[in-house]
Motif scaffolding. Structure first.
Motif, mmCIF file in Angstrom:
data_model
loop_
_atom_site.group_PDB
_atom_site.id
_atom_site.type_symbol
_atom_site.label_atom_id
_atom_site.label_comp_id
_atom_site.label_asym_id
_atom_site.label_seq_id
_atom_site.Cartn_x
_atom_site.Cartn_y
_atom_site.Cartn_z
ATOM 1 N N PRO A 70 14.324 -2.994 5.116
ATOM 2 C CA PRO A 70 13.002 -2.671 4.858
ATOM 3 C C PRO A 70 13.070 -1.094 4.886
ATOM 4 O O PRO A 70 13.271 -0.400 5.870
ATOM 5 C CB PRO A 70 12.157 -3.414 5.940
ATOM 6 C CG PRO A 70 13.217 -4.621 6.388
ATOM 7 C CD PRO A 70 14.434 -4.155 6.112
ATOM 8 N N ILE A 71 12.013 -0.654 4.072
ATOM 9 C CA ILE A 71 11.450 0.637 4.286
ATOM 10 C C ILE A 71 9.910 0.429 4.761
ATOM 11 O O ILE A 71 9.147 0.005 4.002
ATOM 12 C CB ILE A 71 11.487 1.798 2.904
ATOM 13 C CG1 ILE A 71 12.740 1.733 2.489
ATOM 14 C CG2 ILE A 71 10.608 2.956 3.040
ATOM 15 C CD1 ILE A 71 13.058 2.614 1.137
ATOM 16 N N ASN A 76 13.114 -5.474 0.495
ATOM 17 C CA ASN A 76 14.074 -5.071 -0.661
ATOM 18 C C ASN A 76 13.758 -3.958 -1.578
ATOM 19 O O ASN A 76 13.808 -4.209 -2.781
ATOM 20 C CB ASN A 76 14.274 -6.439 -1.559
ATOM 21 C CG ASN A 76 14.848 -7.653 -0.572
ATOM 22 O OD1 ASN A 76 15.679 -7.620 0.139
ATOM 23 N ND2 ASN A 76 14.334 -8.972 -1.136
ATOM 24 N N PRO A 77 13.281 -3.210 -0.824
ATOM 25 C CA PRO A 77 12.864 -2.140 -1.676
ATOM 26 C C PRO A 77 13.645 -1.318 -2.835
ATOM 27 O O PRO A 77 13.204 -0.986 -4.016
ATOM 28 C CB PRO A 77 12.145 -0.764 -0.807
ATOM 29 C CG PRO A 77 12.903 -0.916 0.478
ATOM 30 C CD PRO A 77 13.300 -2.563 0.682
ATOM 31 N N ARG A 78 14.962 -0.949 -2.398
ATOM 32 C CA ARG A 78 15.893 -0.276 -3.263
ATOM 33 C C ARG A 78 16.235 -1.189 -4.290
ATOM 34 O O ARG A 78 16.436 -0.636 -5.369
ATOM 35 C CB ARG A 78 16.976 0.129 -2.565
ATOM 36 C CG ARG A 78 16.637 0.913 -1.372
ATOM 37 C CD ARG A 78 18.086 1.120 -0.250
ATOM 38 N NE ARG A 78 17.504 1.984 0.628
ATOM 39 C CZ ARG A 78 16.821 1.333 1.750
ATOM 40 N NH1 ARG A 78 16.476 -0.108 1.600
ATOM 41 N NH2 ARG A 78 16.448 2.016 3.007
ATOM 42 N N THR A 79 16.447 -2.652 -4.118
ATOM 43 C CA THR A 79 16.872 -3.533 -5.324
ATOM 44 C C THR A 79 15.659 -3.621 -6.054
ATOM 45 O O THR A 79 15.828 -3.418 -7.267
ATOM 46 C CB THR A 79 17.043 -4.918 -4.566
ATOM 47 O OG1 THR A 79 17.900 -4.645 -3.521
ATOM 48 C CG2 THR A 79 17.628 -5.993 -5.480
ATOM 49 N N THR A 138 -1.234 -2.433 -1.174
ATOM 50 C CA THR A 138 -0.632 -1.196 -0.844
ATOM 51 C C THR A 138 0.413 -1.037 0.198
ATOM 52 O O THR A 138 0.341 -1.987 0.838
ATOM 53 C CB THR A 138 -1.643 0.054 -0.789
ATOM 54 O OG1 THR A 138 -2.186 -0.187 0.609
ATOM 55 C CG2 THR A 138 -2.562 0.236 -1.856
ATOM 56 N N THR A 139 1.100 -0.031 0.488
ATOM 57 C CA THR A 139 2.057 -0.173 1.353
ATOM 58 C C THR A 139 1.450 -0.239 2.829
ATOM 59 O O THR A 139 2.088 -0.982 3.993
ATOM 60 C CB THR A 139 2.995 1.017 1.329
ATOM 61 O OG1 THR A 139 2.365 2.310 1.081
ATOM 62 C CG2 THR A 139 4.116 0.980 0.274
ATOM 63 N N LYS A 161 2.983 6.893 -1.313
ATOM 64 C CA LYS A 161 3.992 6.452 -2.191
ATOM 65 C C LYS A 161 5.467 6.499 -1.375
ATOM 66 O O LYS A 161 5.735 7.506 -0.842
ATOM 67 C CB LYS A 161 4.004 7.680 -3.316
ATOM 68 C CG LYS A 161 4.594 7.389 -4.556
ATOM 69 C CD LYS A 161 4.028 6.093 -5.127
ATOM 70 C CE LYS A 161 4.601 5.852 -6.539
ATOM 71 N NZ LYS A 161 4.174 6.648 -7.727
ATOM 72 N N GLU A 162 6.077 5.532 -1.540
ATOM 73 C CA GLU A 162 7.659 5.624 -0.825
ATOM 74 C C GLU A 162 8.581 6.099 -1.951
ATOM 75 O O GLU A 162 8.344 6.111 -3.231
ATOM 76 C CB GLU A 162 8.081 4.162 -0.882
ATOM 77 C CG GLU A 162 7.429 3.446 0.355
ATOM 78 C CD GLU A 162 7.084 3.964 1.581
ATOM 79 O OE1 GLU A 162 8.228 4.784 1.938
ATOM 80 O OE2 GLU A 162 6.587 3.549 2.319
ATOM 81 N N GLU A 163 9.477 7.291 -1.481
ATOM 82 C CA GLU A 163 10.402 7.871 -2.152
ATOM 83 C C GLU A 163 10.892 7.080 -3.263
ATOM 84 O O GLU A 163 11.227 7.484 -4.495
ATOM 85 C CB GLU A 163 11.064 8.563 -1.626
ATOM 86 C CG GLU A 163 12.256 9.541 -1.977
ATOM 87 C CD GLU A 163 11.271 10.694 -2.929
ATOM 88 O OE1 GLU A 163 11.841 10.844 -3.945
ATOM 89 O OE2 GLU A 163 10.434 11.050 -2.597
#
Length: 311
Positions: A70-71, A76-79, A138-139, A161-163
């Protein structure tokens, strides 16, 4: 054959199969597009007079949670980012070619990709989002971290905003978005809808005014002159679970079979449709008869949005 004014001739549908489930925790939703195609959707669209391209389902790397920690709360943010970005490129490419992308999900996090692609081709497009849920956490407001409950906030550029998702250009304006069918909305989401003055028609309004009036009011809001391209993003859980039981987050009191189809028919009649999503069919949930029922409804919603009429 088509009365859709933004498409090139011959009127062509590009079926984009997205067997992806990384935006939520329940297995099986990745089987949805495969079952819709197996049920004969491509041939059904050809019978309506469309030229149809379908180059197989997009192959996404296996979700491996070990590779994708997790971020913050996001799971699964990258996926999810990688897949939705590739979907954005595919959908945007079809839209720029004057072809109508019909994206079969998979979970609704995919709409980050599909709508980004549409807006890349049609910067002034509006979005009609048909769903039991607002998908606008939102996050900060998300409790679960499941990104399928968050795509709209990413598209609008809300929250921190996540990078990982910096590729999404928040090109969607709140006044270009309208919801139909909402009935399961978290407190944080209600505040976001109010604070951003986003038009949403819950099931209360559908009951009060009837679906014909609701679609007219929705279009009056996002597309008052009936001249802007329309992206229709349809989550099958907008329908009542008696109509579409095989979905991950069913909520009682939803749209009837006919109300769901009427929305699709009315959007087609505008002549403005440029992209369609059909999301969250999950054939691993419910029994075989319910799965068949849900897949059949999914196919008929797509046909209704592409010009099938009762008479």
């Amino acid at each position: 054959m088509s009365n859709l004014r933004f498409l090139s001739e011959p009127a062509t549908v590009a079926v984009v199969g997205c067997p992806f489930s990384g935006g939520q925790p329940r297995a099986g939703v990745d089987e949805g597009p495969i079952r819709l195609v197996q049920a004969g959707l491509v041939d059904q669209l050809k019978e309506l007079g469309w030229k149809v391209t379908f180059d197989g389902h997009h192959q996404f790397e296996e979700n491996n949670d070990l590779d994708d920690p997790p971020i913050g709360k996001l799971k699964n943010p990258r996926t999810v980012s990688r897949v939705t970005r590739s979907v954005a490129r595919v959908v945007g490419g079809h839209a720029k070619n004057g072809t109508l992308p019909v994206t079969l999900g998979g979970d609704h996090s995919l709409a980050m990709g599909t709508i980004s692609g549409t807006l890349d081709a049609f910067a002034d497009a509006c979005v009609v989002w048909v769903d039991a849920h607002a998908d606008i956490n939102t996050t900060e407001t998300t409790h679960s971290g499941n990104i399928h409950g968050m795509p709209v906030s990413f598209l609008l550029g809300l929250g921190s905003k996540e990078e990982e998702f910096s590729w999404i250009k928040p090109a969607l304006k709140p006044e270009r978005l309208v919801y139909i069918g909402l009935r399961d909305i978290e407190a944080g989401e209600k505040k976001i809808l109010r604070d951003n003055n986003i038009k949403a028609f819950s099931m209360h309004e559908v009951d009060k005014h009837g679906i014909g009036k609701i679609v007219e009011m929705a279009l009056d809001h996002v597309n008052p002159n009936r001249d802007l391209p329309i992206h229709l993003s349809f989550d099958v859980d907008a329908l009542d679970p008696t109509v579409a039981p095989s979905t991950g987050t069913p909520v009682r009191g939803g749209l009837t079979f006919r109300e769901g189809h009427y929305i699709c028919e009315a959007i087609y009649e505008t002549g403005l449709l440029v992209a369609l999503d059909l999301m969250e069919v999950n054939p691993s949930l419910a029994n075989a008869a319910d799965v068949e029922k849900t897949v059949a409804v999914g196919c008929s919603l797509v046909r209704a949005a592409l010009g099938e009429t009762l008479l």
